[in-house]
Design a protein around this motif. Structure first.
Motif, PDB file in Angstrom:
ATOM      1  N   ASN A 157       0.809  -1.212   0.000  1.00 48.26           N
ATOM      2  CA  ASN A 157       0.000   0.000   0.000  1.00 48.26           C
ATOM      3  C   ASN A 157       0.842   1.262   0.000  1.00 48.26           C
ATOM      4  OD1 ASN A 157      -2.694   1.431   0.416  1.00 48.26           O
ATOM      5  ND2 ASN A 157      -1.499   2.192   2.148  1.00 48.26           N
ATOM      6  N   ILE A 158       1.798   1.325   0.911  1.00 50.89           N
ATOM      7  CA  ILE A 158       2.476   2.605   1.136  1.00 50.89           C
ATOM      8  C   ILE A 158       3.291   3.070  -0.060  1.00 50.89           C
ATOM      9  CG2 ILE A 158       4.688   1.814   2.124  1.00 50.89           C
ATOM     10  CD1 ILE A 158       4.144   3.990   4.339  1.00 50.89           C
ATOM     11  N   MET A 159       3.779   2.144  -0.875  1.00 54.79           N
ATOM     12  CA  MET A 159       4.594   2.539  -2.016  1.00 54.79           C
ATOM     13  C   MET A 159       3.764   3.164  -3.139  1.00 54.79           C
ATOM     14  SD  MET A 159       7.559   2.001  -0.922  1.00 54.79           S
ATOM     15  CE  MET A 159       8.554   2.277  -2.377  1.00 54.79           C
ATOM     16  N   THR A 160       2.432   3.021  -3.047  1.00 59.02           N
ATOM     17  CA  THR A 160       1.566   3.647  -4.053  1.00 59.02           C
ATOM     18  C   THR A 160       0.625   4.680  -3.434  1.00 59.02           C
ATOM     19  OG1 THR A 160      -0.049   1.843  -3.802  1.00 59.02           O
ATOM     20  CG2 THR A 160       1.606   1.606  -5.533  1.00 59.02           C
ATOM     21  N   ASP A 161       0.710   4.851  -2.121  1.00 55.34           N
ATOM     22  CA  ASP A 161      -0.132   5.814  -1.406  1.00 55.34           C
ATOM     23  C   ASP A 161       0.667   7.107  -1.226  1.00 55.34           C
ATOM     24  OD1 ASP A 161      -1.529   7.337   0.516  1.00 55.34           O
ATOM     25  OD2 ASP A 161      -2.366   5.535   1.448  1.00 55.34           O
ATOM     26  N   LYS A 162       0.476   8.050  -2.149  1.00 58.15           N
ATOM     27  CA  LYS A 162       1.301   9.264  -2.159  1.00 58.15           C
ATOM     28  C   LYS A 162       1.195  10.051  -0.860  1.00 58.15           C
ATOM     29  CE  LYS A 162       1.319   9.960  -7.172  1.00 58.15           C
ATOM     30  NZ  LYS A 162       0.974  10.887  -8.278  1.00 58.15           N
ATOM     31  N   PHE A 163      -0.010  10.139  -0.311  1.00 61.14           N
ATOM     32  CA  PHE A 163      -0.194  10.926   0.909  1.00 61.14           C
ATOM     33  C   PHE A 163       0.556  10.305   2.088  1.00 61.14           C
ATOM     34  CE2 PHE A 163      -2.486  11.670   4.905  1.00 61.14           C
ATOM     35  CZ  PHE A 163      -2.335  13.046   4.995  1.00 61.14           C
ATOM     36  N   LEU A 164       0.330   9.026   2.338  1.00 59.23           N
ATOM     37  CA  LEU A 164       0.968   8.383   3.488  1.00 59.23           C
ATOM     38  C   LEU A 164       2.476   8.281   3.295  1.00 59.23           C
ATOM     39  CD1 LEU A 164       0.395   7.189   6.215  1.00 59.23           C
ATOM     40  CD2 LEU A 164      -0.009   4.968   5.148  1.00 59.23           C
ATOM     41  N   LEU A 165       2.909   8.044   2.065  1.00 60.35           N
ATOM     42  CA  LEU A 165       4.344   7.974   1.787  1.00 60.35           C
ATOM     43  C   LEU A 165       5.011   9.311   2.081  1.00 60.35           C
ATOM     44  CD1 LEU A 165       6.605   6.142   0.733  1.00 60.35           C
ATOM     45  CD2 LEU A 165       6.071   6.932  -1.577  1.00 60.35           C
ATOM     46  N   THR A 166       4.333  10.404   1.740  1.00 58.83           N
ATOM     47  CA  THR A 166       4.861  11.737   2.037  1.00 58.83           C
ATOM     48  C   THR A 166       4.959  11.959   3.542  1.00 58.83           C
ATOM     49  OG1 THR A 166       3.941  12.648  -0.011  1.00 58.83           O
ATOM     50  CG2 THR A 166       4.500  14.225   1.726  1.00 58.83           C
ATOM     51  N   LYS A 225      12.695  -0.316   7.167  1.00 61.82           N
ATOM     52  CA  LYS A 225      12.830   0.805   6.244  1.00 61.82           C
ATOM     53  C   LYS A 225      12.018   0.546   4.982  1.00 61.82           C
ATOM     54  CE  LYS A 225      17.503   2.219   7.648  1.00 61.82           C
ATOM     55  NZ  LYS A 225      18.897   2.437   7.193  1.00 61.82           N
ATOM     56  N   LEU A 226      11.699   1.619   4.274  1.00 70.11           N
ATOM     57  CA  LEU A 226      10.983   1.489   3.010  1.00 70.11           C
ATOM     58  C   LEU A 226      11.868   0.785   1.982  1.00 70.11           C
ATOM     59  CD1 LEU A 226       9.478   5.094   2.739  1.00 70.11           C
ATOM     60  CD2 LEU A 226       8.196   2.999   3.187  1.00 70.11           C
ATOM     61  N   PRO A 227      11.292  -0.047   1.133  1.00 70.24           N
ATOM     62  CA  PRO A 227      12.099  -0.683   0.083  1.00 70.24           C
ATOM     63  C   PRO A 227      12.569   0.354  -0.931  1.00 70.24           C
ATOM     64  CG  PRO A 227       9.776  -1.106  -0.283  1.00 70.24           C
ATOM     65  CD  PRO A 227       9.879  -0.443   1.060  1.00 70.24           C
ATOM     66  N   GLU A 228      13.732   0.144  -1.492  1.00 68.94           N
ATOM     67  CA  GLU A 228      14.243   1.080  -2.495  1.00 68.94           C
ATOM     68  C   GLU A 228      13.457   0.990  -3.791  1.00 68.94           C
ATOM     69  OE1 GLU A 228      18.411   0.621  -3.057  1.00 68.94           O
ATOM     70  OE2 GLU A 228      18.925   1.020  -0.961  1.00 68.94           O
ATOM     71  N   GLU A 229      12.978  -0.213  -4.119  1.00 67.64           N
ATOM     72  CA  GLU A 229      12.171  -0.410  -5.328  1.00 67.64           C
ATOM     73  C   GLU A 229      10.976  -1.289  -4.995  1.00 67.64           C
ATOM     74  OE1 GLU A 229      14.529  -2.019  -8.426  1.00 67.64           O
ATOM     75  OE2 GLU A 229      15.793  -0.254  -8.661  1.00 67.64           O
ATOM     76  N   TRP A 230       9.899  -1.103  -5.738  1.00 63.99           N
ATOM     77  CA  TRP A 230       8.706  -1.919  -5.500  1.00 63.99           C
ATOM     78  C   TRP A 230       7.919  -2.043  -6.790  1.00 63.99           C
ATOM     79  CZ3 TRP A 230       7.539  -5.109  -1.757  1.00 63.99           C
ATOM     80  CH2 TRP A 230       6.245  -5.615  -1.655  1.00 63.99           C
ATOM     81  N   ASN A 231       7.873  -3.251  -7.353  1.00 61.01           N
ATOM     82  CA  ASN A 231       7.148  -3.491  -8.598  1.00 61.01           C
ATOM     83  C   ASN A 231       6.216  -4.684  -8.419  1.00 61.01           C
ATOM     84  OD1 ASN A 231       6.217  -3.654 -11.213  1.00 61.01           O
ATOM     85  ND2 ASN A 231       8.044  -4.690 -11.994  1.00 61.01           N
ATOM     86  N   PRO A 232       4.946  -4.430  -8.099  1.00 57.77           N
ATOM     87  CA  PRO A 232       4.015  -5.532  -7.829  1.00 57.77           C
ATOM     88  C   PRO A 232       3.436  -6.196  -9.082  1.00 57.77           C
ATOM     89  CG  PRO A 232       2.901  -3.435  -7.563  1.00 57.77           C
ATOM     90  CD  PRO A 232       4.337  -3.109  -7.879  1.00 57.77           C
ATOM     91  N   LEU A 233       3.606  -5.589 -10.261  1.00 62.86           N
ATOM     92  CA  LEU A 233       2.945  -6.101 -11.459  1.00 62.86           C
ATOM     93  C   LEU A 233       3.215  -7.578 -11.763  1.00 62.86           C
ATOM     94  CD1 LEU A 233       3.050  -3.168 -14.051  1.00 62.86           C
ATOM     95  CD2 LEU A 233       1.051  -4.196 -12.970  1.00 62.86           C
TER      96      LEU A 233
END
Length: 330
Positions: free
Chosen positions: A23-32, A87-95
């Protein structure tokens, strides 16, 4: 006041999902929010504004109590903030590990969907696909298809290779990436067919000896949609602020016009559904405009909407009567 066991579990599951990689890697508000703090702390008061949290409770103390000891989350000593333990992952590609599947009952719950997919592997998230907008009661109308993100690409492949069934009906399954490509190709073919239809009509007119429409023909009157405008307040300042606002909103609905001045942004969409979609999205997860969270987002109504429509109409008519020469500054 205290939470029931069911409320506590629901709260833990929801907030754990908010902070998950999926979720967080695509949730611009929460990621900010996470990136704005060196240690990744987010105020629980912010989370308590999210609809799926405040449906259970908006009491910060109760939320803090429920989250203590939850795997993957850390609550500060004061019970006012929460962060990820990793920590947040450096990359995230769920496709590559996300599948598209149908048909399922449109009223099937997320819990039941997750339980179904869990038979094939570890499930990170399930999203019920929905039609744009909401009905008169404020409810979303869901499609019979879903997206499921598995923990690994191998598990996604295992699911597709299993030729799965639900209620004795074989499911149509493919990767989300393949489905997205299929939709894009259908849209492109539709555009090409429409263009060819127009070209064919033009060729027929020419063959019948009809003269092309004069370039000086009378312009059609400006017709703008009603009940389709939104206003954001306190969006920040800047010469190109309208562009920042538009780029943030376009992922939810594409604005037809956008004006930003004196800290306020007004956007007009093609229809009321799109406008309401933006307002609902902001209520769920507020938009962030280049680091600035607007104070409010609401539908533009009454006299205010009429004045906005008049201003846009006047601007369009001015541009029509004074077209810019080719090659001129845009």
């Amino acid at each position: 006041m205290s939470l029931t066991d069911d409320q506590t579990k629901a709260l833990q599951k929801q907030i754990k999902f908010y902070f998950s990689n999926s979720n967080i890697m695509t949730d611009k508000f929460l990621l900010t929010q996470v990136k704005n703090n060196e240690e990744g702390w987010v105020d629980l008061a912010v989370l308590c504004t999210f609809n799926n949290v405040k449906r259970i409770t908006a009491d910060v103390a109760l939320v803090a109590q429920a989250l203590k000891g939850v795997e993957g989350l850390v609550v500060n000593e004061e019970g006012t903030k929460v962060r990820r333990s990793e920590k947040l992952p450096e990359e995230w590609n769920p496709l590559p590990r996300t599948v598209y599947a149908k048909p399922f009952p449109v009223d099937m719950s997320l819990d039941d969907l997750e339980a179904f997919f869990a038979k094939f592997g570890a499930v990170l998230r399930v999203d019920k696909r929905a039609y744009p907008g909401k009905d008169a009661a404020g409810n979303r109308k869901f499609k019979d298809s879903v997206h499921c993100e598995f923990a690994t690409e191998e598990e996604a492949k295992k699911f597709m290779d299993a030729a799965p069934e639900y209620n004795d009906v074989k499911l149509t399954v493919m990767t989300k990436e393949a489905h997205d490509k299929e939709i894009a190709e259908k849209r492109q073919k539709g555009k090409e067919a429409k263009a060819e239809e127009k070209a064919g009509e033009k060729r027929k007119r020419e063959a019948d000896g009809e003269e092309p429409e004069a370039k000086t023909a009378k312009q059609e009157p400006v017709v703008l949609p009603k009940d389709s405008s939104v206003i954001f307040t306190k969006v920040g300042e800047g010469e190109k602020r309208w562009k920042v606002v538009k780029e943030a909103v376009v992922g939810t609905a594409n604005p037809r016009f956008c004006v930003a001045e004196e800290g306020t942004a007004k956007l007009m969409f093609d229809n009321a559904e799109d406008a309401k979609k933006v307002v609902d999205k902001h209520a769920e997860t507020p938009f962030v405009f280049d680091g600035t969270t607007p104070e409010s987002c609401s539908l533009l109504t009454g006299e205010d909407e009429e004045k906005f429509r008049e201003a846009i109409t006047k601007e369009i008519e001015t541009l029509r009567s004074n077209p810019k020469p080719k090659g001129g500054k845009k």
